[in-house]
Design a protein around this motif. Structure first.
Motif, PDB file in Angstrom:
ATOM      1  N   SER A 152       0.801  -1.362   0.148  1.00 23.47           N
ATOM      2  CA  SER A 152      -0.027  -0.051   0.077  1.00 23.47           C
ATOM      3  C   SER A 152       0.661   1.096   0.039  1.00 23.47           C
ATOM      4  O   SER A 152       0.271   2.355   0.036  1.00 23.47           O
ATOM      5  CB  SER A 152      -0.783   0.064   1.344  1.00 23.47           C
ATOM      6  N   THR A 153       2.218   1.130   0.010  1.00 25.31           N
ATOM      7  CA  THR A 153       3.118   2.434   0.003  1.00 25.31           C
ATOM      8  C   THR A 153       2.919   3.279  -0.983  1.00 25.31           C
ATOM      9  O   THR A 153       3.492   4.304  -0.884  1.00 25.31           O
ATOM     10  CB  THR A 153       4.253   1.703   0.343  1.00 25.31           C
ATOM     11  N   GLU A 154       2.688   2.822  -2.188  1.00 26.18           N
ATOM     12  CA  GLU A 154       2.682   3.405  -3.289  1.00 26.18           C
ATOM     13  C   GLU A 154       1.401   4.320  -3.785  1.00 26.18           C
ATOM     14  O   GLU A 154       1.336   4.912  -4.544  1.00 26.18           O
ATOM     15  CB  GLU A 154       3.236   2.686  -4.668  1.00 26.18           C
ATOM     16  N   LYS A 155       0.422   4.156  -2.828  1.00 21.83           N
ATOM     17  CA  LYS A 155      -1.089   4.899  -3.389  1.00 21.83           C
ATOM     18  C   LYS A 155      -0.946   6.533  -3.078  1.00 21.83           C
ATOM     19  O   LYS A 155      -0.190   6.864  -1.981  1.00 21.83           O
ATOM     20  CB  LYS A 155      -2.102   4.444  -2.397  1.00 21.83           C
ATOM     21  N   GLU A 156      -1.677   7.013  -3.702  1.00 29.50           N
ATOM     22  CA  GLU A 156      -1.773   8.485  -3.758  1.00 29.50           C
ATOM     23  C   GLU A 156      -3.014   8.895  -3.432  1.00 29.50           C
ATOM     24  O   GLU A 156      -3.930   8.355  -4.194  1.00 29.50           O
ATOM     25  CB  GLU A 156      -1.390   9.176  -4.924  1.00 29.50           C
ATOM     26  N   ASN A 157      -3.289   9.669  -2.480  1.00 27.71           N
ATOM     27  CA  ASN A 157      -4.714  10.231  -1.985  1.00 27.71           C
ATOM     28  C   ASN A 157      -4.874  11.399  -2.466  1.00 27.71           C
ATOM     29  O   ASN A 157      -3.973  12.248  -2.330  1.00 27.71           O
ATOM     30  CB  ASN A 157      -4.810  10.091  -0.700  1.00 27.71           C
ATOM     31  N   PHE A 158      -6.115  12.097  -2.848  1.00 26.03           N
ATOM     32  CA  PHE A 158      -6.156  13.546  -3.306  1.00 26.03           C
ATOM     33  C   PHE A 158      -7.664  13.822  -2.796  1.00 26.03           C
ATOM     34  O   PHE A 158      -8.729  13.120  -2.673  1.00 26.03           O
ATOM     35  CB  PHE A 158      -6.416  13.403  -4.722  1.00 26.03           C
ATOM     36  N   THR A 159      -7.578  15.010  -2.444  1.00 24.30           N
ATOM     37  CA  THR A 159      -8.811  15.607  -1.656  1.00 24.30           C
ATOM     38  C   THR A 159      -9.296  16.807  -2.496  1.00 24.30           C
ATOM     39  O   THR A 159      -8.236  17.784  -2.584  1.00 24.30           O
ATOM     40  CB  THR A 159      -8.719  15.926  -0.321  1.00 24.30           C
ATOM     41  N   ILE A 160     -10.098  16.632  -3.456  1.00 25.04           N
ATOM     42  CA  ILE A 160     -10.388  17.892  -4.356  1.00 25.04           C
ATOM     43  C   ILE A 160     -11.457  18.759  -4.156  1.00 25.04           C
ATOM     44  O   ILE A 160     -11.383  20.158  -4.425  1.00 25.04           O
ATOM     45  CB  ILE A 160     -10.951  17.104  -5.951  1.00 25.04           C
ATOM     46  N   VAL A 161     -12.520  18.445  -3.369  1.00 28.27           N
ATOM     47  CA  VAL A 161     -13.726  19.188  -2.999  1.00 28.27           C
ATOM     48  C   VAL A 161     -13.940  18.727  -1.671  1.00 28.27           C
ATOM     49  O   VAL A 161     -14.365  17.369  -1.224  1.00 28.27           O
ATOM     50  CB  VAL A 161     -14.937  19.324  -3.833  1.00 28.27           C
TER      51      VAL A 161
END
Length: 360
Positions: A39-48
Motif C-alpha cells: 500500500s506504500t505507493e498509493k496517492e490520495n487526493f482531496t479535490i472538493v
C-alpha cells in the motif's frame, strides 16, 4: 450551497474552482496503512471538501461546502487500498486503469472488477478495499456523501499491520507515528479495531445485491427526455436515487442508503453545444475523455476555459454557463449535481421545447 453574484466570476475566480489533473496534489501518508507492504505507493487526493484523510499533510483543493465531497486515488499495478468502511456514500468513477473491489474485513466476501468508464457505488457500513490490476498507474475519481463524510472504520487486520510499522490511530482520525521518538501517547485515546458486535453490523450484502450498485460504461443509456438532450448531446443517468424534477427516472444505481447527489454522464459529439443555462444546485464536472469548452456569462461579458481529460470544475449555483465540444472526437463528462432531486435548468433565452425544436 455556493451562492455568489455572477458578475464576480472573472477568469481568475473561476480558475480557482478548476483543478487540472496535472495540478493534483497527492498525499502519500493519508491513512493508517500508508506503510503496510503493498500500500506504500498509493496517492490520495482531496479535490472538493475535507475528505476522509487521517493526515494533516493532505492538501484540499476546494474547501467550499458543496453538500458532498470529491476525492481521488491513484495507484500503480498491484497497489492495494486496505479494507475499510464508510458512513456516507463512496462512489468509484474509473478514469483510467482496471481495478478490483474487494469485500469483507479480510477480502473473504467476493469482489467486482471495474474498468475505464465504469461506476460503482459501494454501500455504507460494509468493508471494501481496492487494488490496481493492470500495468501502469490508474486514477479513480470518487464522490463522497455529505459535507462531513466522517472517518473510515478500518478492518482489524489493518490495525495490526499498521502497528507493526509504527503507526497508530487516535480517536477522531489522527495518525500517530511511533517511530520518531517524539510522540506522546499518555494523553491520547487510541482508536481500537471494531469488536465482534461492531463487525456484525458491517456485514457484506450478497454479491447479487452488490451487482445492483455497478453500472458499466457501455450500459449507460441516454435519457431522451433530458432537458440537455439535443443533436450530438446525450445525458445518461448513473446514480439517480429517485425520479427527479428534471425528467430522469430512478436508476440504474438507486442505493438503499443516502447519496445526497445525482451522478450523470454527458456525451458531446464534435461540434455539439449545450446553450447557456443556470442550475439551482451546485454542479461539479469531471472530464472523462476528450476536451470541452465551458463558457459562462458575467454581467457584461462572457468568459471561457477549456477542460481536458482528468480535470474537475466546480460550477457555482446560478451562473449561466454553456458547453461546447470543439475537438475532433467525442467529449465525455461525469457530472455530480448536489441533490437527489435536481431541478430543471433555466436556459438563458428559450424554453426547453423551443430549444428542442431548434435542434431537431
Amino acid at each position: 450551497m455556493p451562492h455568489t453574484n455572477p458578475s464576480t466570476w472573472t477568469q481568475e475566480a473561476m480558475r480557482e474552482r478548476l483543478v487540472r489533473y496535472a495540478d493534483l496534489q497527492a498525499c502519500r501518508t493519508a491513512f493508517i496503512d500508508t506503510r503496510t507492504p503493498g500500500s506504500t505507493e498509493k496517492e490520495n487526493f482531496t479535490i472538493v471538501g475535507p475528505g476522509v484523510s487521517e493526515s494533516p499533510d493532505q492538501h484540499v483543493h476546494i474547501r467550499e461546502k458543496h453538500g458532498f465531497n470529491i476525492g481521488g486515488a491513484r495507484q500503480p499495478f498491484g497497489c492495494v487500498n486496505s479494507q475499510h468502511s464508510h458512513d456516507t456514500a463512496e462512489v468509484f468513477v474509473v478514469h483510467t486503469g482496471h481495478w478490483r473491489l474487494h469485500f469483507g474485513p479480510n477480502k473473504e466476501d467476493g469482489s467486482l472488477d471495474i474498468g475505464p468508464g465504469d461506476v460503482a457505488s459501494v454501500p455504507i457500513h460494509m468493508f471494501r478495499g481496492f487494488s490496481k490490476l493492470d500495468e501502469g498507474k490508474g486514477f479513480l475519481w470518487m464522490p463522497l456523501g455529505q459535507d462531513d463524510p466522517g472517518k473510515v472504520t478500518w478492518a482489524p487486520a489493518v490495525f495490526k499491520a499498521a502497528e507493526d510499522h509504527g503507526l497508530k490511530l487516535a480517536k477522531g482520525g489522527k495518525l500517530i507515528d511511533t517511530t520518531g521518538g517524539n510522540y506522546e501517547l499518555r494523553d491520547v485515546e487510541l482508536e481500537t479495531p471494531p469488536t465482534g458486535e461492531a463487525l456484525e453490523q458491517l456485514k457484506t450484502p450478497s454479491l447479487d445485491r452488490l451487482a445492483q450498485c455497478l453500472v458499466r460504461g457501455m450500459d449507460m443509456q441516454p435519457n431522451p427526455d433530458s432537458p440537455l438532450a439535443a443533436e450530438g448531446v446525450e445525458e445518461a443517468g448513473v446514480i439517480v436515487p429517485q425520479t427527479t424534477s428534471d425528467a430522469f427516472p430512478a436508476g440504474p444505481i438507486l442505493g438503499w442508503w443516502p447519496h445526497d447527489f445525482n451522478l450523470r454522464r454527458l456525451t458531446l459529439q464534435t461540434g455539439a453545444y449545450i446553450p447557456l443555462h443556470a442550475r439551482k444546485e451546485v454542479e461539479v464536472l469531471f472530464v472523462q475523455s476528450g476536451t470541452v469548452e465551458i463558457c459562462w456569462r458575467n454581467a457584461d461579458s462572457e468568459e471561457s476555459l477549456v477542460m481536458g481529460a482528468g480535470d474537475t470544475l466546480s460550477m457555482p449555483v446560478g451562473v449561466q454557463h454553456s458547453f461546447r465540444n470543439t475537438a475532433s472526437g467525442p467529449a465525455v463528462l461525469f457530472v455530480v449535481r448536489g441533490t437527489e432531486d435536481p431541478r430543471m435548468p433555466v436556459f438563458a433565452s428559450a424554453s426547453v421545447s423551443e430549444l428542442r425544436g431548434a435542434s431537431a
